[in-house]
Enzyme design. Structure first.
Site, PDB file in Angstrom:
ATOM      1  N   ARG A  38       0.843  -1.196   0.000  1.00  0.00           N
ATOM      2  CA  ARG A  38       0.000   0.000   0.000  1.00  0.00           C
ATOM      3  C   ARG A  38       0.882   1.252   0.000  1.00  0.00           C
ATOM      4  O   ARG A  38       2.016   1.225   0.490  1.00  0.00           O
ATOM      5  CB  ARG A  38      -0.825  -0.054   1.274  1.00  0.00           C
ATOM      6  CG  ARG A  38      -1.705   1.139   1.596  1.00  0.00           C
ATOM      7  CD  ARG A  38      -2.983   1.087   0.894  1.00  0.00           C
ATOM      8  NE  ARG A  38      -4.006   1.891   1.522  1.00  0.00           N
ATOM      9  CZ  ARG A  38      -5.093   2.296   0.897  1.00  0.00           C
ATOM     10  NH1 ARG A  38      -5.292   1.995  -0.366  1.00  0.00           N
ATOM     11  NH2 ARG A  38      -6.006   2.983   1.520  1.00  0.00           N
ATOM     12  N   ASP A  63      -7.623   8.489   1.530  1.00  0.00           N
ATOM     13  CA  ASP A  63      -8.120   7.387   2.367  1.00  0.00           C
ATOM     14  C   ASP A  63      -7.800   7.600   3.852  1.00  0.00           C
ATOM     15  O   ASP A  63      -8.260   6.842   4.699  1.00  0.00           O
ATOM     16  CB  ASP A  63      -7.547   6.041   1.896  1.00  0.00           C
ATOM     17  CG  ASP A  63      -8.438   5.390   0.833  1.00  0.00           C
ATOM     18  OD1 ASP A  63      -9.592   5.830   0.662  1.00  0.00           O
ATOM     19  OD2 ASP A  63      -7.980   4.444   0.169  1.00  0.00           O
ATOM     20  N   THR A 114      -9.182   1.199  -8.196  1.00  0.00           N
ATOM     21  CA  THR A 114      -8.934  -0.108  -7.653  1.00  0.00           C
ATOM     22  C   THR A 114      -9.312  -1.192  -8.669  1.00  0.00           C
ATOM     23  O   THR A 114     -10.241  -1.041  -9.448  1.00  0.00           O
ATOM     24  CB  THR A 114      -9.754  -0.284  -6.350  1.00  0.00           C
ATOM     25  OG1 THR A 114      -9.575   0.870  -5.572  1.00  0.00           O
ATOM     26  CG2 THR A 114      -9.399  -1.526  -5.614  1.00  0.00           C
TER      27      THR A 114
END
Ligand code: GLY
Length: 578
Positions: free
Chosen positions: A109, A431, A389
């Site tokens: 990530r 996020d 995504t």
């Protein structure tokens, strides 16, 4: 489709996005008919784009294993589905080796740059600066895709690194035909026009590429060739220098030092039992595994099958369990390197048992009556722990499995390409909880646990999963879709394990979603009959019907040892096997 309500949220956050054009993406309900799965006996790849699935299949046929094929598919997706994921983003994967039964989880990530501060996206008066965490260089987190894929391949690949990148280079260099979906997203993402490098790649003098045109990405092909020779060039070599230079020239804060320091992290997957099967998924900094297992625990032994598929009782149970899980998410989930996440407590059957009595199948609760867990209770339950995504799923002939979800966050990420590299950069910083209780792109809220800090990883919902039964592969999959990823994965698992659907039906079936805040029970439009909807309303559910969401891929192991695969009919992907 990934766009429906996330675009609505986004539209509230920032003016100027071309929402009208999104009607192009809202077609007939994809699940009007359930699709037939692809069947094969040796190996299979399911992904969001036919060319990416072909890339993975090509590598499997060359003798590559699941890791090789996953790397090839992911690099190919970075080229042919540039709006969803790529070299400038990050993700998570699970890999399971059939011989040893071992499952490992890899966190690649994005991380917050070293210069990031808690109030990065607030003005001097403490107000959120609209769009600052979404558009442009300041929205970019330190990318992890190349490091993650390279680590997976170095540890487990059978073919050469150059061999697995080859299909992606081919697609970038020779071009591929732009699909309706890609053309629509280019048109909708008007921020691309403000960035000269992005504008040059995805438009012809400012006119978005239309469906049917050939899109060649020369800079990206050059970058992929550099990576094929030396993956570290992304972090310490010429690619790193190009990214850092572009950042410095455009008020971005990702530095050479950030790139140099980037490391993917191998983590223990989170696994739990459900109906004689073992469900494994991603631990924090994704919230996916925690809440997938938590919701399955809350459903527990309830006889969903007797209740009837998509009956009001079954739907109420699922929605109420989702509501509790997302309330906990907002309070407790964050990067475990920065906050203590009570993972063991949240996924314990004992915790589910304590909260299950709150669920009344006859009466929904407003979200302001659904609280996150009491911290004292969680402390008691916490046993000592050993510590836009896209998704792809690969199963190889030895039944090794990779389930991988990666992203650049919103469509086309931050809307910027690092000049000269062809690399689209993510807007993953959104996020984080950029301010307490301020909804992100997906309407998710958070608190201190997910506040910005230098080097910290933003909380994710990505939920790649692998399910086994008696030590054998049973199913694997995942989906994009921001906050809906967890509940989409949940429903894929329930459709196969509880309702005995094949991969095609399980992935086609209409979906529901509840994320606590906003207090809405979302149902895919046209997917639920009026009597059911009226009954759910009578029970107090604030129903919102929406265009479809998610773009899952799924592979199921059948009792005769064969494979069934499907890519979501809401998207344009395929499952390809041999
Ligand atoms: N960027 C969406 C997620 O990670 O959940």
């Amino acid at each position: 489709m990934i766009f429906s309500y996330f675009w609505t949220v986004r539209a509230r956050a920032t003016a100027g996005w071309s929402l009208g054009l999104l009607s192009l993406l809202v077609n007939q309900p994809a699940w009007a008919a359930f699709i037939t799965p692809t069947r094969s006996s040796q190996g299979m790849v399911a992904s969001a784009h036919p060319l990416a699935s072909q890339a993975g299949l090509e590598v499997l046929k060359q003798g590559g294993n699941a890791a090789d094929a996953a790397v090839a598919t992911a690099f190919a997706l970075s080229v042919v589905e540039p709006f969803s994921a790529g070299l400038g983003g990050g993700g998570f994967l699970l890999v399971r080796w059939q011989k040893t039964g071992e499952t490992k989880a890899l966190d690649f990530r994005e991380r917050a740059p070293l210069q990031a501060t808690r109030n990065l996206y607030l003005d001097p008066a403490g107000k959120v600066r609209p769009g600052a965490s979404l558009d442009g260089h300041l929205a970019v987190g330190v990318p992890g895709t190349v490091a993650g894929l390279s680590d997976l391949h170095r540890q487990s690949g059978k073919l050469s690194w150059a061999q697995v990148i080859a299909p992606a280079i081919r697609y970038a260099e020779q071009g591929f035909v732009v699909s309706d979906r890609l053309a629509a997203v280019i048109t909708a993402r008007t921020a691309l026009l403000k960035n000269p490098a992005a504008r040059q790649i995805f438009t012809q003098n400012g006119i978005p590429y239309s469906a049917g045109a050939l899109l060649v990405q020369t800079d990206l092909a050059k970058t992929l060739k550099q990576i094929a020779q030396a993956p570290q060039s992304f972090y310490t070599g010429p690619i790193a220098q190009a990214i850092a230079r572009d950042m410095a020239q455009n008020n971005g804060i990702v530095s050479l030092e950030d790139l140099r320091r980037y490391r993917p992290i191998w983590r223990e997957p989170l696994c739990g039992p459900f109906r004689q099967a073992q469900v494994c998924s991603m631990p924090p900094p994704s919230s996916g595994g925690v809440h997938l297992l938590q919701i399955l625990n809350l459903i527990g032994d309830a006889d969903l099958k007797s209740m009837g598929w998509h009956s009001p009782d079954a739907l109420q149970l699922m929605a109420s369990a989702m509501q509790i899980a997302y309330a906990d998410r907002a309070t407790y989930l964050g990067d475990p390197a920065f906050v203590k996440v009570p993972v063991a407590a949240l996924i314990s059957p004992a915790y589910a048992q304590l909260r299950r009595p709150e669920i009344n199948l006859q009466q929904a609760r407003p979200s302001n009556q659904v609280k996150a867990a009491d911290p004292v209770l969680l402390q008691k339950l916490q046993r000592s722990e050993s510590s836009d995504t896209t998704h792809l799923t690969v199963v190889d002939p030895e039944r090794n499995v990779v389930s991988l979800t990666f992203t650049i966050n919103g469509p086309f990420g931050a809307g910027v390409v690092a000049a000269g590299t062809g690399i689209l950069l993510n807007n993953e910083m959104d996020d984080f909880a950029i301010a307490p209780d301020t909804p992100n792109l997906y309407g998710l809220v958070g608190q201190d646990a997910n506040a910005i800090a230098p080097g910290k990883t933003p909380l994710s919902s990505m939920t790649p999963f692998i399910v086994t039964k008696q030590g054998q592969f049973r199913l694997a999959g995942g989906s994009p879709g921001g906050s809906t990823i967890i509940t989409t994965s949940l429903q894929l698992i329930l459709n196969v394990l509880v309702y005995d659907m094949d991969a095609g039906a399980a992935i086609s079936a209409p979906r529901l979603h509840h994320q606590w805040v906003p207090d809405k029970l979302r149902l895919e439009r046209w997917g639920f009959d009026l009597m059911t909807i009226n009954e759910l309303k009578r029970r107090g559910n604030p129903i919102e019907e929406q265009s479809d969401w998610g773009n899952a891929s799924l592979i199921v192991g059948t009792p005769d040892g064969k494979l069934e695969g499907a890519a979501d009919p809401r998207g344009e992907g395929t499952a390809a096997g041999f």
